[in-house]
Scaffold this motif. Sequence first.
Motif, PDB file in Angstrom:
ATOM      1  N   HIS A  20      -4.372  15.150   3.471  1.00 14.84           N
ATOM      2  CA  HIS A  20      -4.480  13.715   3.218  1.00 14.84           C
ATOM      3  C   HIS A  20      -5.301  13.439   1.953  1.00 14.84           C
ATOM      4  CE1 HIS A  20      -8.000  14.790   5.612  1.00 14.84           C
ATOM      5  NE2 HIS A  20      -8.614  13.732   5.095  1.00 14.84           N
ATOM      6  N   GLN A  26      -3.697   2.922  -0.074  1.00 15.38           N
ATOM      7  CA  GLN A  26      -2.680   3.035   0.979  1.00 15.38           C
ATOM      8  C   GLN A  26      -1.559   2.014   0.788  1.00 15.38           C
ATOM      9  OE1 GLN A  26      -5.668   1.722   1.364  1.00 15.38           O
ATOM     10  NE2 GLN A  26      -5.708   0.135   2.924  1.00 15.38           N
ATOM     11  N   ASP A  66      -0.082  11.180   5.565  1.00 15.08           N
ATOM     12  CA  ASP A  66      -0.046   9.850   4.950  1.00 15.08           C
ATOM     13  C   ASP A  66      -1.430   9.487   4.423  1.00 15.08           C
ATOM     14  OD1 ASP A  66      -1.595   8.935   7.114  1.00 15.08           O
ATOM     15  OD2 ASP A  66       0.161   8.256   8.213  1.00 15.08           O
TER      16      ASP A  66
END
Length: 183
Positions: free
Chosen positions: A44, A67, A88
Amino acid sequence: MDSGSATDGSYGRFDGSPSRSDLERFFFLDETDPSHIRVRRGDHNRLGFAVQLTTVRYLGVFLVEPQNVPAVVVGHLREKLGLSAAVDLDQYVMRPKTAYEHSWEIRDAYGFRVFESPAVGEEFRRFLDGRAWTHAEGPAALRDQAIGWLRRHRVLLPGSEITSRDTTQASPTRPRTSFSNTP
């Protein structure tokens, strides 16, 4: 690419998803990038660092909320990094300081400069004054040229109101001389 156009309101932010050609032009990883990405702890963080790096190349700014980058960008970078679809940016932004620290590291490692630097300000004003003298452009076109100059010279974009103010105020420092054949 419309990421900095004065007329579309997308200054320093994504206005939809980048085109395929923009993905290839700005969201690439060159031969030096893996050495900066590889040292990150966790997939990540590697993905987040790559998003920050490529976003500043494309937009000229670091995103406050990385994000919120378009899914096509995340998918493209996941593929480039060989990461699974399960990785993600949610975990990346759980510690807000991480993205901030990465932006400083990218700025230093890749030579991005801040607009507030006196040397940058002087270079920028010289560019604006020269452009205003030599081109018959309106403020919007001059602003687009200014944004292009900032991005080409790896200067992080200031607030849009600053760029608008500077381009509106750009003018020659001495009066133009008119030449004529009449005595």
